[in-house]
Design a protein around this motif. Sequence first.
Motif, PDB file in Angstrom:
ATOM      1  N   UNK A 394      55.620 -18.327   9.251  1.00 27.52           N
ATOM      2  CA  UNK A 394      55.043 -19.121  10.331  1.00 27.52           C
ATOM      3  C   UNK A 394      54.134 -20.219   9.785  1.00 27.52           C
ATOM      4  N   UNK A 395      53.322 -19.880   8.775  1.00 27.99           N
ATOM      5  CA  UNK A 395      52.419 -20.854   8.177  1.00 27.99           C
ATOM      6  C   UNK A 395      53.204 -21.995   7.522  1.00 27.99           C
ATOM      7  N   UNK A 396      54.231 -21.667   6.792  1.00 31.07           N
ATOM      8  CA  UNK A 396      55.006 -22.694   6.098  1.00 31.07           C
ATOM      9  C   UNK A 396      55.750 -23.596   7.082  1.00 31.07           C
ATOM     10  N   UNK A 397      56.311 -23.003   8.135  1.00 30.96           N
ATOM     11  CA  UNK A 397      57.047 -23.821   9.112  1.00 30.96           C
ATOM     12  C   UNK A 397      56.114 -24.743   9.890  1.00 30.96           C
ATOM     13  N   UNK A 398      54.896 -24.293  10.130  1.00 34.34           N
ATOM     14  CA  UNK A 398      53.965 -25.092  10.918  1.00 34.34           C
ATOM     15  C   UNK A 398      53.203 -26.124  10.108  1.00 34.34           C
ATOM     16  N   UNK A 399      53.382 -26.122   8.805  1.00 31.41           N
ATOM     17  CA  UNK A 399      52.647 -27.062   7.959  1.00 31.41           C
ATOM     18  C   UNK A 399      53.147 -28.485   8.171  1.00 31.41           C
ATOM     19  N   UNK A 400      52.240 -29.485   8.177  1.00 34.65           N
ATOM     20  CA  UNK A 400      52.641 -30.894   8.358  1.00 34.65           C
ATOM     21  C   UNK A 400      53.227 -31.457   7.056  1.00 34.65           C
ATOM     22  N   UNK A 401      54.376 -30.923   6.698  1.00 35.51           N
ATOM     23  CA  UNK A 401      54.966 -31.234   5.395  1.00 35.51           C
ATOM     24  C   UNK A 401      56.372 -31.788   5.566  1.00 35.51           C
ATOM     25  N   UNK A 402      56.688 -32.775   4.766  1.00 42.50           N
ATOM     26  CA  UNK A 402      58.046 -33.312   4.735  1.00 42.50           C
ATOM     27  C   UNK A 402      58.770 -32.697   3.537  1.00 42.50           C
ATOM     28  N   UNK A 403      59.891 -32.062   3.801  1.00 40.29           N
ATOM     29  CA  UNK A 403      60.621 -31.385   2.742  1.00 40.29           C
ATOM     30  C   UNK A 403      60.301 -29.906   2.725  1.00 40.29           C
ATOM     31  N   UNK A 404      61.000 -29.177   1.885  1.00 43.16           N
ATOM     32  CA  UNK A 404      60.823 -27.731   1.820  1.00 43.16           C
ATOM     33  C   UNK A 404      59.946 -27.348   0.632  1.00 43.16           C
ATOM     34  N   UNK A 405      59.309 -26.204   0.788  1.00 44.57           N
ATOM     35  CA  UNK A 405      58.444 -25.705  -0.268  1.00 44.57           C
ATOM     36  C   UNK A 405      59.266 -25.108  -1.408  1.00 44.57           C
ATOM     37  N   UNK A 406      58.644 -25.001  -2.575  1.00 45.73           N
ATOM     38  CA  UNK A 406      59.251 -24.289  -3.696  1.00 45.73           C
ATOM     39  C   UNK A 406      58.748 -22.849  -3.689  1.00 45.73           C
ATOM     40  N   UNK A 407      59.397 -21.951  -4.404  1.00 46.90           N
ATOM     41  CA  UNK A 407      58.881 -20.578  -4.497  1.00 46.90           C
ATOM     42  C   UNK A 407      57.449 -20.531  -5.016  1.00 46.90           C
ATOM     43  N   UNK A 408      57.107 -21.420  -5.964  1.00 46.14           N
ATOM     44  CA  UNK A 408      55.740 -21.430  -6.501  1.00 46.14           C
ATOM     45  C   UNK A 408      54.723 -21.766  -5.421  1.00 46.14           C
ATOM     46  N   UNK A 409      55.045 -22.763  -4.566  1.00 45.64           N
ATOM     47  CA  UNK A 409      54.148 -23.095  -3.457  1.00 45.64           C
ATOM     48  C   UNK A 409      53.953 -21.881  -2.550  1.00 45.64           C
ATOM     49  N   UNK A 410      55.033 -21.184  -2.250  1.00 45.90           N
ATOM     50  CA  UNK A 410      54.966 -20.048  -1.324  1.00 45.90           C
ATOM     51  C   UNK A 410      54.063 -18.949  -1.859  1.00 45.90           C
ATOM     52  N   UNK A 411      54.130 -18.686  -3.166  1.00 43.74           N
ATOM     53  CA  UNK A 411      53.304 -17.631  -3.753  1.00 43.74           C
ATOM     54  C   UNK A 411      51.827 -18.002  -3.665  1.00 43.74           C
ATOM     55  N   UNK A 412      51.498 -19.262  -3.955  1.00 37.37           N
ATOM     56  CA  UNK A 412      50.096 -19.700  -3.895  1.00 37.37           C
ATOM     57  C   UNK A 412      49.569 -19.606  -2.469  1.00 37.37           C
ATOM     58  N   UNK A 413      50.342 -20.087  -1.505  1.00 39.07           N
ATOM     59  CA  UNK A 413      49.901 -20.043  -0.108  1.00 39.07           C
ATOM     60  C   UNK A 413      49.814 -18.600   0.382  1.00 39.07           C
ATOM     61  N   UNK A 414      50.729 -17.752  -0.070  1.00 39.99           N
ATOM     62  CA  UNK A 414      50.702 -16.341   0.324  1.00 39.99           C
ATOM     63  C   UNK A 414      49.420 -15.651  -0.136  1.00 39.99           C
ATOM     64  N   UNK A 415      48.878 -16.090  -1.272  1.00 42.05           N
ATOM     65  CA  UNK A 415      47.657 -15.455  -1.779  1.00 42.05           C
ATOM     66  C   UNK A 415      46.426 -15.843  -0.967  1.00 42.05           C
ATOM     67  N   UNK A 416      46.575 -16.779   0.001  1.00 46.10           N
ATOM     68  CA  UNK A 416      45.437 -17.225   0.811  1.00 46.10           C
ATOM     69  C   UNK A 416      45.793 -17.276   2.293  1.00 46.10           C
ATOM     70  N   UNK A 417      46.567 -16.330   2.742  1.00 45.82           N
ATOM     71  CA  UNK A 417      46.962 -16.313   4.147  1.00 45.82           C
ATOM     72  C   UNK A 417      45.778 -16.126   5.087  1.00 45.82           C
TER      73      UNK A 417
END
Length: 451
Positions: A394-417
């Motif tokens: 939900x956090x990744x889909x709602x982010x004001x971002x153009x393009x898709x995240x990489x696995x590395x981005x997801x791990x970093x964001x997951x550590x600060x949910x």
Amino acid sequence: MSTAGPLTAHRPERVAVVIPAKNEAERIEATIESARRITGVDLVVVVDDGSTDATSAVAMGADALVVRHKTNRGKAAAMATGAQMVAIREDAERADGGASFSEELHAEPRSPGHTGPLPVIDAAETVPRALLFLDADMGGSAEAAQPLVDAVLDEGVDMAIALLPPQEGAAGMGIVVRTARRGIHRATGWEPNQPLSGTRCITRETWEACLPLASGWGVETSLTIDALSSGFWVKEIPAELHHRATGKDLRGQLHRAAQLRDVVRALARKRHLAPELAEDQQAEFDDGADTEVPEPLEVAPLPTGPADHDEEKTWTVVPEPATESERAEHAEVRRLTLADLPVTGEFSDDETRALGDVDAAELDALLRDLPVDGDFAPDDVVYLAETDLETLATRLRGAPVEGRFTPEHAVIIASHLEVGEPTIPESLPTPLSPDEYTSLVVHAAVDAENL
């Protein structure tokens, strides 16, 4: 310092310097020359980790032993390559009879069929060199690592870690340091001041006990945990070393984000090992933390050293099948159940054990639901399996971002949910790139001290 005593059986008398380097042509020569002034150093190895400048040529001109990675493989891989080159050089030296070999004094008599005398190898020269890892950008300050060498060669320390003074221009946020420090403390009971210090002098026995290394920037965290959990004496030593500081610009923040990712992954690898807490420590921990501490299943005492380092530690160990064949069979069966996950490479035995009895089909569906391009590393999956992946999606889909995240981005964001959506500066136009958004998440985590 750690409370263990020296564990290395045969103390080294010489030191090999290993310098991982990428695009350091301007600084590498001064670093090499300064390193050679350290008493005890008789070999300098530079590992050019995919440089696009003249790093290799300059290092060879400074008379260092140089090995080059064709592509950038990361700090841990460069350290491992450097240590391997030292071992190869030592094998060659032993084959020649050692540095003090004299044909008149040490050679066996000539015998028919041989072109020359056979060297008699002096057993005193077979103790491997200690390894001193230095940053390539230390320049003339590299010789200030002398106290680390003295601690290992003379004092009996197994791993000496440099305590650096404040670095000019440094603009660190502290989140990576605090994450590594607390993770090491949770795993070993010892709390370092500078857990990410990469300048270390290590005996070869200690080094080999720490293999395989964690990847990337998680290598220091992994080295400390592995050395301590094996009973080696680890000590922080003040050293007046200086290197180029990481700035506060976007590039610097992304560097720290990569550090944070690798430290989190390194700690995930060590999740099966944790110190048993005293009752008062347990109460304090339970008051402020959400993470559950498992009941110890088997407790073994840590080997103790001399009287001034004899404080006993106990460790919680995950139970395993009784025999090696049973462990291998158990790991292989579990690995097959995880084979369909979006992962690059195979899970190690430690990683399959860390995943426990997680529902592989459910985990697969949750991982594939993330708006992420590319597969995850196995140790990323180990970490993500214990996070709220639905909230992450939900956090990744709602982010004001153009393009898709990489696995590395997801791990970093997951550590600060637990941190809310980051504040986007007015000067930064939207939509953001995944890199920019991830950097802002790290900033928000610092402000909230979400560790």
